[in-house]
Design an enzyme around this catalytic site. Structure first.
Site, PDB file in Angstrom:
ATOM      1  N   CYS A  16       0.138  -9.966 -76.315  1.00 38.56           N
ATOM      2  CA  CYS A  16      -1.126 -10.619 -76.658  1.00 38.56           C
ATOM      3  C   CYS A  16      -2.177 -10.152 -75.658  1.00 38.56           C
ATOM      4  O   CYS A  16      -1.942  -9.201 -74.911  1.00 38.56           O
ATOM      5  CB  CYS A  16      -1.005 -12.135 -76.728  1.00 38.56           C
ATOM      6  SG  CYS A  16      -0.678 -12.972 -75.178  1.00 38.56           S
ATOM      7  N   CYS A  90      -1.435 -12.373 -81.397  1.00 40.08           N
ATOM      8  CA  CYS A  90      -2.855 -12.731 -81.318  1.00 40.08           C
ATOM      9  C   CYS A  90      -3.265 -13.502 -82.569  1.00 40.08           C
ATOM     10  O   CYS A  90      -2.614 -13.408 -83.604  1.00 40.08           O
ATOM     11  CB  CYS A  90      -3.709 -11.472 -81.211  1.00 40.08           C
ATOM     12  SG  CYS A  90      -3.342 -10.489 -79.743  1.00 40.08           S
ATOM     13  N   CYS A  98      -6.229  -7.163 -80.017  1.00 36.29           N
ATOM     14  CA  CYS A  98      -4.826  -7.294 -79.656  1.00 36.29           C
ATOM     15  C   CYS A  98      -4.260  -5.910 -79.338  1.00 36.29           C
ATOM     16  O   CYS A  98      -4.435  -4.964 -80.111  1.00 36.29           O
ATOM     17  CB  CYS A  98      -4.045  -7.951 -80.790  1.00 36.29           C
ATOM     18  SG  CYS A  98      -2.557  -8.767 -80.218  1.00 36.29           S
TER      19      CYS A  98
END
Length: 154
Positions: A16, A90, A98
């Site tokens: 992430c 994400c 992301c």
């Protein structure tokens, strides 16, 4: 690309933006529920510091992240790490930001809200973060159940 992790387990990377909440929770749940079958790590594009609400809420389910640090996807790539599966976690609004891990692996995208963006009273933020934690755990459990039948491990 060398394979630093054990060849006997499936290698999974969760990614992430900050590696401070969602990817850390996903990594911890895969270790808890599938540790015998998987080796897992998490990383971010712009590593920050662990979200204290996430640390608190993971302790509720018996997982201690209080000493867990964050790491960068580029550092893992520079170390020559490779993975069978790379899962981004994400939310939809951040999907374009992301990070992508250049070290290979089947790519999967899971969308979860970002706990660092939650507003409200401390209790409201905890409740919303708890909801995301539970969604991540359920998604990880589904991944474990389905991974044997899906073509992830080529």
């Amino acid at each position: 690309m060398n394979r630093i992790m054990s060849a006997s387990k499936h290698r999974v990377l969760f990614v992430c933006i900050h590696n401070s909440a969602r990817s850390q929770m996903a990594e911890a749940f895969l270790k808890k529920h599938g540790g015998e079958k998987y080796e897992t790590e998490s990383a971010g594009l712009e590593p920050g510091r662990m979200n204290p609400n996430v640390v608190t809420l993971m302790q509720e389910v018996g997982i201690d992240l209080s000493n867990k640090g964050t790491q960068s996807v580029s550092d893992l790539y520079k170390k020559g790490k490779s993975y069978d599966v790379v899962i981004t976690v994400c939310d939809g609004a951040s999907a374009e930001k992301c990070p992508v891990f250049a070290g290979g692996g089947k790519r999967i995208a899971w969308s979860f809200e970002d706990p660092s963006s939650f507003q409200g009273t401390p209790d409201e933020v905890l409740q919303h973060t708890r909801k995301v934690r539970n969604e991540i755990e359920n998604t990880v459990l589904n991944f474990i159940n389905e991974s044997g039948t899906l073509n992830y491990w080529n």
